[in-house]
Design a protein around this motif. Sequence first.
Motif, PDB file in Angstrom:
ATOM      1  N   ASP B  12       0.850  -1.186   0.000  1.00 41.33           N
ATOM      2  CA  ASP B  12       0.000   0.000   0.000  1.00 41.33           C
ATOM      3  C   ASP B  12       0.885   1.235   0.000  1.00 41.33           C
ATOM      4  O   ASP B  12       1.800   1.353   0.820  1.00 41.33           O
ATOM      5  CB  ASP B  12      -0.901  -0.026   1.246  1.00 41.33           C
ATOM      6  CG  ASP B  12      -1.718   1.231   1.340  1.00 41.33           C
ATOM      7  OD1 ASP B  12      -2.495   1.507   0.411  1.00 41.33           O
ATOM      8  OD2 ASP B  12      -1.592   1.940   2.365  1.00 41.33           O
ATOM      9  N   GLU B  13       0.609   2.144  -0.920  1.00 40.44           N
ATOM     10  CA  GLU B  13       1.511   3.282  -1.079  1.00 40.44           C
ATOM     11  C   GLU B  13       1.471   4.229   0.117  1.00 40.44           C
ATOM     12  O   GLU B  13       2.493   4.676   0.604  1.00 40.44           O
ATOM     13  CB  GLU B  13       1.155   4.065  -2.343  1.00 40.44           C
ATOM     14  CG  GLU B  13       1.936   3.573  -3.553  1.00 40.44           C
ATOM     15  CD  GLU B  13       1.322   4.086  -4.838  1.00 40.44           C
ATOM     16  OE1 GLU B  13       0.856   5.247  -4.840  1.00 40.44           O
ATOM     17  OE2 GLU B  13       1.291   3.317  -5.819  1.00 40.44           O
ATOM     18  N   ALA B  14       0.278   4.523   0.603  1.00 42.84           N
ATOM     19  CA  ALA B  14       0.137   5.532   1.657  1.00 42.84           C
ATOM     20  C   ALA B  14       0.839   5.096   2.939  1.00 42.84           C
ATOM     21  O   ALA B  14       1.483   5.900   3.614  1.00 42.84           O
ATOM     22  CB  ALA B  14      -1.331   5.803   1.941  1.00 42.84           C
ATOM     23  N   THR B  15       0.727   3.821   3.306  1.00 34.90           N
ATOM     24  CA  THR B  15       1.284   3.383   4.585  1.00 34.90           C
ATOM     25  C   THR B  15       2.596   2.635   4.415  1.00 34.90           C
ATOM     26  O   THR B  15       3.308   2.418   5.390  1.00 34.90           O
ATOM     27  CB  THR B  15       0.308   2.438   5.301  1.00 34.90           C
ATOM     28  OG1 THR B  15       0.062   1.315   4.429  1.00 34.90           O
ATOM     29  CG2 THR B  15      -1.007   3.121   5.593  1.00 34.90           C
ATOM     30  N   GLY B  16       2.870   2.198   3.225  1.00 35.97           N
ATOM     31  CA  GLY B  16       4.075   1.412   3.013  1.00 35.97           C
ATOM     32  C   GLY B  16       3.930  -0.006   3.520  1.00 35.97           C
ATOM     33  O   GLY B  16       4.889  -0.754   3.603  1.00 35.97           O
ATOM     34  N   ARG B  17       2.738  -0.387   3.901  1.00 36.77           N
ATOM     35  CA  ARG B  17       2.528  -1.727   4.441  1.00 36.77           C
ATOM     36  C   ARG B  17       1.940  -2.647   3.384  1.00 36.77           C
ATOM     37  O   ARG B  17       1.269  -2.170   2.476  1.00 36.77           O
ATOM     38  CB  ARG B  17       1.579  -1.639   5.623  1.00 36.77           C
ATOM     39  CG  ARG B  17       2.320  -1.874   6.922  1.00 36.77           C
ATOM     40  CD  ARG B  17       1.450  -1.516   8.070  1.00 36.77           C
ATOM     41  NE  ARG B  17       1.902  -0.232   8.612  1.00 36.77           N
ATOM     42  CZ  ARG B  17       1.377   0.291   9.694  1.00 36.77           C
ATOM     43  NH1 ARG B  17       0.381  -0.309  10.302  1.00 36.77           N
ATOM     44  NH2 ARG B  17       1.833   1.427  10.158  1.00 36.77           N
TER      45      ARG B  17
END
Lengths: 479, 295
Positions: B12-17
Amino acid sequence: MSSSQATPTSGLDAPLYEARKKVQPAAVQGRLRSIKWIVLVVTLGVYYLLPFVRWDRGPHEPSQAVLVELAKSRFYFFFIELWPQDIYVFAGLLILAAFTLFLMNAVAGRVWCGYLCPQTVWTDLFLAVERLIEGDRRDRIKLDAAPWSAEKVVRRATKHVLWLAIAWWTGGAWVLYFADAPTLILDLATFQAPLAAYASIGVLTFTTYALAGWMREQVCTFMCPWPRIQGALTDKHSLAVTYRYDRGEPRGSAKKNSALRAAGELAGDCVDCNQCVVVCPTGVDIREGLQLGCIQCGLCIDACDNVMSKLRRPTALIGYDTDENCQRRSEGLAPQYRIVRARTILYGLLVLGVGLGILAALSMRSFTGLSALHDRNPLHVQLSDGSIRNGYTLRILNKRSYARRFRISVEGLSGARLEIVGVTDGDAIPVESDDTKELRALLFSPRGARPEKSQPILFRIVDVASGESASAHDFFRAP
Amino acid sequence: MLDAAKPVARIDEATGRHTTGHEWDGIEELNNPLPRWWLYILYATIVWSIGYWIVYPAWPLVSDYTRGVFGFSQRAAIIEEMQTVRSQRDAQAQGLAKASLEEVRNNPDMLKLALAIGKAAFGDNCASCHGAGATGQIGYPNLQDDDWLWGGTLADIERTIRYGVRSSHSETRLSEMPAFGGRDGLLKRTEIETVANYVLSLSGKAFDPKLDLADGAKIYAQSCASCHGEKAKGNREVGAPDLTDAIWLYGSKPEQVIATIVGGRKSVMPAWEERLDATTIRSLALYIHSLGGGK
Ligand code: SF4
Ligand code: SF4
């Protein structure tokens, strides 16, 4: 949250469950840490010592200032004495507590979590013990990794014994609120105390040990509902522990950043020393912004302030502020602090109102009470001399801490004769301190008086000594 | 919904998770791994439940159920509890059986127990005739009032309960009101009406002014005074009621009084000694005495 952000090779292979990442917070000194120590000493001091504060309540009650007496359903709090009838005071206190929490949230987010929550306070205490025995963060991490040795065993054992001792004393203090403390301690020591006391101590010892020793921040992040609720109670003006990214970014090593600054280029104040992260009891990196794991304890503020002072940079790179203000500053606008706003005014007024209401209710509370209950079957009895008899159960309440004597009379029925079973005509009725007395009353209407089918009457008791009185409405029934 | 056979996980781009690959209407699920101890607690509860199945009755079978290794049953537990309560109560009731009625009355603890036993026994045995509130009905005395055919002291009441009235017990009490009209034919109809009118006047009830009270008094003195007394105050030795008071067991309407004189009254109360134990009878006496009319 600060959980690892290492990029997994394949998302699907990533585990759905993971081992706890142990948080080993480092010690920190500073203003907020001192406030937390003071809060810890005061709250735990009150909790552990309050049962021993004495308060004379006469010969019939234990002389304990704060006492929950389950057998008689009484609650004593210094000069206040509450009966089951005063349940609204408890309700009021709960409402007051809720509004106070709302107010705290509206002003400064989860300050309750960071400073006052029992989970935080006891965890802090347990951490202090751990630090005393096993050293600070670095030593503890080393000890964790070290193979078992005599020294490790001794340190670990000492720590757990101390933890258990504190946990045990925590459970012990709890039960002291339910009986006369010195007597109960003696009974506990000689194995004379009720089973419930031992069981309560056992359960509370276990929960304190497990929650404050082992679970720690996991209680806040996985078990407590409050972090999920509090989002609804704060708004963009509520203060929260905030990394002022407008000032901190771009971060870089101290040397690199000062070189950049000297060259007139853009450099932030954050030197990426990670101090704010290592002191955090929940393992949060506050620089990622406000997050669920942050309990607003402010220890990262102290840690960063120490770093800034050493670097001779202005402190408060992390501070109680809002994201909105960071934004405003980066846009060149002056930050806005709006503590006084509709929400805080409303909560404040509610706190004040409920508080005054409780005070008023307490001060106007009557110390004398009377209740009357008419016999249901039969409603009336005709006697051989033609008179009509009604039966009642009267209950006199003496909420004073001394015995009193009452005289009973009845109004509203002409020619009525009142007989109290077991009481010689006209004698005053003694009622013990903090007690009730149930009486059977027989009321006679003489032959030929012809009362209404249902005639309202009024029982009245008068304290012989003070003249204080109470009354109860009822009816006289006739055929 | 998941349309692909295998969900595709991505970062996921926003969280990096990373995500779990689950996606609903464009909303993806992040993989925030649960702590492992959480899972262990689930396992522990499963193990616990298996132990529970073994120890306690658990699974319904076709016509029975698994009984658990100790054969525990709630019904058995209740029966056992009831027995404990009963034996405890018996121990307390022993004191009741030994003390005199007066002693019980003056001892608040014993009295409390006696009144509780008495109240329950009254509901079971007496309420059907005397009413749940003990106020009786026509022919069945009101036990709340102060009028007692056989006496209202504790001992009197106890005796009445034990032996009954016109019961099968040898000590039973009997009141013998003759049938002045029909069967025994001792008085003529007009005489009966006259004397009925007279006794009603004694208790202050409405009476017929056309009938001569003096005549009534004469008839009363000849036929009734021997049992009910010169002054019509009744006689508890023979269970003759007071005719001057306001209470009329069989009703105070002229026709009811006339019917009583014509036919006599022969109501029956069982001898409770034959059905209840001594402690219960004593408790009943104390309870009835406490209703407000006891002497
Ligand atoms: S981020 Fe700062 S305020 Fe929040 S819990 Fe950690 S140390 Fe406390
Ligand atoms: S303590 Fe301050 S300087 Fe150090 S990493 Fe945290 S925010 Fe940056």
